[in-house]
Design a protein around this motif. Sequence first.
Motif, PDB file in Angstrom:
ATOM      1  N   ASP A 222      69.235 -30.976   4.151  1.00  0.00           N
ATOM      2  CA  ASP A 222      69.967 -30.594   5.310  1.00  0.00           C
ATOM      3  C   ASP A 222      69.280 -29.629   6.332  1.00  0.00           C
ATOM      4  N   CYS A 223      69.278 -29.755   7.540  1.00  0.00           N
ATOM      5  CA  CYS A 223      68.559 -28.998   8.428  1.00  0.00           C
ATOM      6  C   CYS A 223      69.469 -28.392   9.622  1.00  0.00           C
ATOM      7  N   LYS A 224      69.187 -27.237  10.102  1.00  0.00           N
ATOM      8  CA  LYS A 224      70.040 -26.734  10.997  1.00  0.00           C
ATOM      9  C   LYS A 224      69.071 -25.667  12.160  1.00  0.00           C
ATOM     10  N   ASN A 225      69.238 -25.724  13.377  1.00  0.00           N
ATOM     11  CA  ASN A 225      68.540 -24.884  14.182  1.00  0.00           C
ATOM     12  C   ASN A 225      69.754 -23.877  14.906  1.00  0.00           C
ATOM     13  N   ASN A 226      69.177 -22.770  15.019  1.00  0.00           N
ATOM     14  CA  ASN A 226      70.017 -21.767  15.817  1.00  0.00           C
ATOM     15  C   ASN A 226      69.360 -20.965  16.594  1.00  0.00           C
ATOM     16  N   SER A 227      69.789 -20.923  18.012  1.00  0.00           N
ATOM     17  CA  SER A 227      69.196 -19.916  18.791  1.00  0.00           C
ATOM     18  C   SER A 227      69.503 -18.513  18.574  1.00  0.00           C
ATOM     19  N   PHE A 228      68.583 -17.422  19.027  1.00  0.00           N
ATOM     20  CA  PHE A 228      68.889 -16.028  18.894  1.00  0.00           C
ATOM     21  C   PHE A 228      67.879 -15.492  19.949  1.00  0.00           C
ATOM     22  N   GLY A 229      68.402 -14.136  19.945  1.00  0.00           N
ATOM     23  CA  GLY A 229      67.612 -13.348  20.954  1.00  0.00           C
ATOM     24  C   GLY A 229      67.187 -12.090  20.539  1.00  0.00           C
ATOM     25  N   ILE A 230      65.916 -11.690  20.499  1.00  0.00           N
ATOM     26  CA  ILE A 230      65.575 -10.144  20.040  1.00  0.00           C
ATOM     27  C   ILE A 230      65.796  -9.024  21.146  1.00  0.00           C
ATOM     28  N   ARG A 231      66.864  -8.083  20.901  1.00  0.00           N
ATOM     29  CA  ARG A 231      66.982  -7.155  21.884  1.00  0.00           C
ATOM     30  C   ARG A 231      67.589  -5.951  21.119  1.00  0.00           C
ATOM     31  N   THR A 232      67.538  -4.693  21.837  1.00  0.00           N
ATOM     32  CA  THR A 232      68.314  -3.683  21.407  1.00  0.00           C
ATOM     33  C   THR A 232      69.260  -3.221  22.380  1.00  0.00           C
ATOM     34  N   ILE A 233      70.551  -2.765  22.120  1.00  0.00           N
ATOM     35  CA  ILE A 233      71.580  -2.180  23.165  1.00  0.00           C
ATOM     36  C   ILE A 233      71.915  -0.871  22.567  1.00  0.00           C
ATOM     37  N   THR A 234      71.899   0.059  23.437  1.00  0.00           N
ATOM     38  CA  THR A 234      72.484   1.604  23.187  1.00  0.00           C
ATOM     39  C   THR A 234      73.397   1.520  24.132  1.00  0.00           C
ATOM     40  N   MET A 235      74.531   2.408  23.914  1.00  0.00           N
ATOM     41  CA  MET A 235      75.649   3.257  24.724  1.00  0.00           C
ATOM     42  C   MET A 235      76.056   4.525  24.247  1.00  0.00           C
ATOM     43  N   ASP A 236      75.606   5.361  25.134  1.00  0.00           N
ATOM     44  CA  ASP A 236      76.318   6.609  24.604  1.00  0.00           C
ATOM     45  C   ASP A 236      76.528   7.585  26.119  1.00  0.00           C
ATOM     46  N   MET A 237      77.218   8.625  25.941  1.00  0.00           N
ATOM     47  CA  MET A 237      78.009   9.351  26.937  1.00  0.00           C
ATOM     48  C   MET A 237      76.917   9.870  28.086  1.00  0.00           C
ATOM     49  N   GLU A 238      75.859  10.342  27.506  1.00  0.00           N
ATOM     50  CA  GLU A 238      74.730  10.863  28.423  1.00  0.00           C
ATOM     51  C   GLU A 238      73.941   9.964  28.984  1.00  0.00           C
ATOM     52  N   ASN A 239      73.414   8.841  28.084  1.00  0.00           N
ATOM     53  CA  ASN A 239      72.398   7.995  28.878  1.00  0.00           C
ATOM     54  C   ASN A 239      73.206   6.631  29.048  1.00  0.00           C
ATOM     55  N   GLY A 240      74.407   6.343  29.102  1.00  0.00           N
ATOM     56  CA  GLY A 240      75.015   5.059  29.561  1.00  0.00           C
ATOM     57  C   GLY A 240      74.860   3.933  28.825  1.00  0.00           C
ATOM     58  N   PHE A 241      74.470   2.895  29.449  1.00  0.00           N
ATOM     59  CA  PHE A 241      74.115   1.607  28.589  1.00  0.00           C
ATOM     60  C   PHE A 241      72.642   1.037  29.064  1.00  0.00           C
ATOM     61  N   LYS A 242      71.856   0.972  27.874  1.00  0.00           N
ATOM     62  CA  LYS A 242      70.513   0.586  27.662  1.00  0.00           C
ATOM     63  C   LYS A 242      70.239  -0.577  26.997  1.00  0.00           C
ATOM     64  N   ILE A 243      69.644  -1.503  27.618  1.00  0.00           N
ATOM     65  CA  ILE A 243      68.902  -2.695  26.668  1.00  0.00           C
ATOM     66  C   ILE A 243      67.434  -2.718  26.777  1.00  0.00           C
ATOM     67  N   ASN A 244      67.017  -2.806  25.503  1.00  0.00           N
ATOM     68  CA  ASN A 244      65.571  -2.371  25.253  1.00  0.00           C
ATOM     69  C   ASN A 244      65.024  -1.307  25.885  1.00  0.00           C
ATOM     70  N   GLY A 245      65.992  -0.329  25.897  1.00  0.00           N
ATOM     71  CA  GLY A 245      65.357   1.173  26.221  1.00  0.00           C
ATOM     72  C   GLY A 245      65.595   1.396  27.913  1.00  0.00           C
ATOM     73  N   VAL A 246      66.113   0.424  28.569  1.00  0.00           N
ATOM     74  CA  VAL A 246      65.716   0.449  30.073  1.00  0.00           C
ATOM     75  C   VAL A 246      67.607   0.628  30.512  1.00  0.00           C
ATOM     76  N   SER A 247      67.714   1.482  31.422  1.00  0.00           N
ATOM     77  CA  SER A 247      69.053   1.670  31.870  1.00  0.00           C
ATOM     78  C   SER A 247      69.675   0.706  32.583  1.00  0.00           C
ATOM     79  N   LEU A 248      70.809   0.101  32.495  1.00  0.00           N
ATOM     80  CA  LEU A 248      71.565  -1.084  33.215  1.00  0.00           C
ATOM     81  C   LEU A 248      73.023  -0.767  33.591  1.00  0.00           C
ATOM     82  N   ASN A 249      73.402  -0.661  34.889  1.00  0.00           N
ATOM     83  CA  ASN A 249      74.622  -0.674  35.245  1.00  0.00           C
ATOM     84  C   ASN A 249      75.257  -1.968  34.910  1.00  0.00           C
ATOM     85  N   LEU A 250      76.373  -2.101  34.470  1.00  0.00           N
ATOM     86  CA  LEU A 250      76.975  -3.577  34.338  1.00  0.00           C
ATOM     87  C   LEU A 250      77.835  -4.190  35.479  1.00  0.00           C
TER      88      LEU A 250
END
Length: 805
Positions: free
Chosen positions: A292-320
């Motif tokens: 049996d064989c199966k392929n699955n895509s995925f991504g490597i990333r980090t996301i943080t959300m807090d009151m002081e720093n807002g939204f960050k993806i891979n450590g970089v701030s981003l407004n949605l």
Amino acid sequence: MMKHFNRTVMTLIVLCCMTMLSVQAGNMGRKEILFDSDWKFIRNDIAGAEATDFDDASWHSLDLPHDYSIENLPGTKMPFDSKAISGVHGGFTTGGTAWYRKTFDVSTDWKGKVVELLFEGVYMNADVWINGKHIGKNYYGYIPFHFDITNYLTSGKNVIAVQVKNEGRNSRWYTGSGIYRHVWLKMLEPVHIIEDGVYITTPTVTSQNALVSVETFITNKSVKPKPARIITEIVNSDGVIVATKENDRMLVAGDTVVVSQQFAVRYPALWSPDSPVLYKVNTKVESGSAIDCKNNSFGIRTITMDMENGFKINGVSLNLKGGCVHHDNGPLGSKAFDRAEERKVELLKANGFNAVRCAHNPPSVAFLDACDRLGLLVIDEAFDMWNNGKNPQDYHLYFEEDWQKAVSAMIRRDRNHPSIFLWSIGNEIYGMEKKEVIGISEKLSDFIHLLDPTRPITAGINGLEGKLEGFFSTLGVSGINYGIINGRDFYPELAEKNPGMVMYGSESYAIDQFDAWKAVEEYSYVIGDFVWTAIDYIGEASIGWQGYPQRKEFYPWNLAFCGDMDLCGWKRPQSYYRDAFWKNDNIKIAIHSPISSFEVPQSSREQWSRWHYDDIVFDWNWKGFENKLIKVDIYTSCDEVELFLNDRSLGKKIAGKENKNKTTYEVPYEKGELKAVGYQEGKKVEDRLITSDKASLIKLFADRYDLQANGQDLCYVTVELHDTKGILDPKAENQLYFSLEGNASIVAVGNANPKSLESYTLPQRRAWRGKCLVVIRSDEKGGLITLNVRGKGLQDASILIFNNE
């Protein structure tokens, strides 16, 4: 996303693993057959239609995906009915009960295999029979469901029958009806990976190293114990294997086990909206000679959300920069063609969005695949109601007994998608201040975190003046519906009452968009804003013009008329205004129509209803208004604007953020050219509106000129009516007729007119504001396709498209 090369029943699409995991030519392995072709359909409730020997010869033949609410009602040329039970919420479309049947053959090759039938989505209340035997039911119209049909099959002819019941008033928007997403038949070895049985997480990520954790769920459906070797590879976007592991397990008969493996990936390429890099997990399970064989895509990333720093993806701030979308695909209705879902994501990206909220239900897997591939962050939402209904026949009738099944299907299917950053458990749930509702929120949140502890839980919350602190406390991130209303800003009040709470505008009014975005830029705890809506949709008819409360007298309105983009995907005025503060170096002339665009003026709506936008048109054709003042807005990112009428300057004005990126002129009308010039740091940008003559030419523009001959691919052709000088005639409403030569079909037409009662499926349509849309579906045979367009008083036109085998 898998390419569907052939849809005939016995064509087997083998999911071959890459490099060392390739399946040997003589080995059957896993086979997944797209089961969309050659169904029989009737829009009626027929007694005994589940029987194998039932005569369906008189039924309509069709290929999936299918939506019978978008098709013409029997005896009419339109899909709308002023007396439709769905009413204004469903855009006056009709559902009802219908049947689908499909006949297929089982050969000796299937002996010893496990056979599963997967439905990606059926709206709603689907009952399924195999060879006259009832195998199961699914209530919720937005989740995948599957059955093991091995023991129901016989050698030779077999029949699937599906009854769909879209009855009563069961939604606040257009749902569509029927088997509107793909169907798959899967042939598996007795030892195989279960459906959605590969779970991938990245618990540790740095620029130098990433830890990738893979859990593989393997079952043994034979009557004997079986050994299994699990071989897993991590493959980067260049097709290079960057990590691999093997494990051996013994599986008891009837048992399902979880195999956990961890991998180190050096110097990972990180996924983000600006750089949506995808890896693959290729899994092979060997059990003796079976594979049996199966392929699955995925991504490597980090996301943080807090009151002081807002939204960050891979450590970089981003407004949605977000928008809400319903699941329909405009003129296609709810039909979830992969290309239609991909185009929707392309439109969102092209118009500046980096995030989307799936309102208010799980989307198709094709939509999420496109978000992963093209880089669009996603809020994946489960429900619009819990056990208190918003309509008499909606999902609240089944919620208590069915919510775990629905939530589990959503999370297990979707949790590998790097685009998803929040799980939403609901929208505007009734009684959020009540103890019992808070308890349900806790129960849903806890259940989701058992299935996926890596993402926070959210919900769309309204009634902001209520006592909602208890409900807020059950969420990781709070969605605020209409935190900015006509100058009132709820965000500071909410922040003070709920210390440390991270928020986002889960819905906002287009008319308040500048202030809503200003809140995102000013408050670190407000991580983004999601306008209602990014794309116009069928249903909630006329909320963008006549507003709420909605009434049956709104007929013939059938579209909401409130999207940044219209039903065909073309930019509406609020989208151009959003460009002024989301993008640089742009300018747009917006004309306040001196004549109401519709018979009922906007002023007739309830004043509290704010889903409207100004009555703006892009039109400088106003015969009879000579020398009368017309209000003209200039949307621009520039600091200063100058407006010219036939090369005469009407003066410079300050624009910029201090004037909300907008300036206004009162212009005495005369035909000719209106030109706006924006000045920014020594650079100039321009926009023009030119009075047109009466349309005489048809211009055709395809979104792509090469299709795949797989019966599923789509081409969107924009039809524009121009004068002899090549200027669009914004007043043109000519009746247009379409015909095709070659191996393809016209699957939909549209014009974005929110009051049009024309058919979406007949090969004809009136232009509206000088434009029309034709959607072409490829066939399985290759060759040249020619779309011909004609209309009275217009020069015929044609366009060539290639259908590649």
